[in-house]
Design an enzyme around this catalytic site. Sequence first.
Site, short mmCIF file in Angstrom:
data_model
loop_
_atom_site.label_atom_id
_atom_site.label_comp_id
_atom_site.label_asym_id
_atom_site.label_seq_id
_atom_site.Cartn_x
_atom_site.Cartn_y
_atom_site.Cartn_z
N HIS A 201 0.83 -1.22 0.00
CA HIS A 201 0.00 0.00 0.00
C HIS A 201 0.86 1.26 0.00
CE1 HIS A 201 0.40 -0.22 4.52
NE2 HIS A 201 0.52 1.08 4.34
N SER B 93 4.35 2.90 7.25
CA SER B 93 4.22 1.47 6.95
C SER B 93 5.47 0.90 6.31
CB SER B 93 3.05 1.27 5.99
OG SER B 93 1.87 1.80 6.51
N ASP C 159 -0.14 -7.64 1.58
CA ASP C 159 0.36 -6.27 1.61
C ASP C 159 1.90 -6.29 1.70
OD1 ASP C 159 0.51 -3.54 1.77
OD2 ASP C 159 -0.14 -3.41 3.86
#
Length: 251
Positions: free
Chosen positions: A66, A202, A109
Amino acid sequence: MLSLQKILLLHVLACLGRLAHGSHIIDGKKAPENSMQYMASVQDYNGHHVCGGFLITEEFVVSAAHCDDSSLTHVVLGNHNLKNGNHQKIKIENKIIHENYQHVGLGNDIMLIKLSEKVQLGHGVRIIPLPPAEINLKENQVCQVAGWGKTKTDGKLVDELMVVNVSVITSKNCEEQWPGLPANVICAGGYETTKGFCQGDSGGPLVCHGFAVGVVSFNYYNNCNYPSKPNVYTDISKYRKWINEVLKTFF
């Protein structure tokens, strides 16, 4: 395969803003000098930190899918302080996202970043090993997560790498807190603790016994100091075959 009910639930949570990309480190401390030398800052064309990552070979960094964005241009390695110029800044040549990735709340992810040149190891930079194809993390096993960014909900970004110890949460307990939890994830930190990650950074690693076992994926929106849901990471051991196949295509 996720059931339609789980997919719809996760889409609803995402639309309500309850799924949030991680991770600014909460209730942690500054990473000691010369530690965690595998950490990478994935940055945009303005030199702004966008996501974390970690070096697994001289030419590849792992991050979260992402995080993919057209603005990403380079990776910075070799320095815990992002304002200090003593580091290696290397252009991104290619970004390889897992073919089954659709949305952060649906799993898969994970992203591999191919660097335009080999990293010079030994100058504050080293590779972190990945776990074998199967790992057995125990409940309450203490691991570490690191990143750059806020140290509390609605706090300010920081320039120095922060690290915090987090405890592993069993998949059963995590599923109870996250109905419709995607497959191939690890839960650690967050729920019923003040330690974990928050929005904005992230892609960093969950490190257990010297192995990068997880990739920071998502948490529960807007409650970083006392989150009511566990923090969720992509389980790297479930993607070893995919990682190896990608690496082979470039050699």
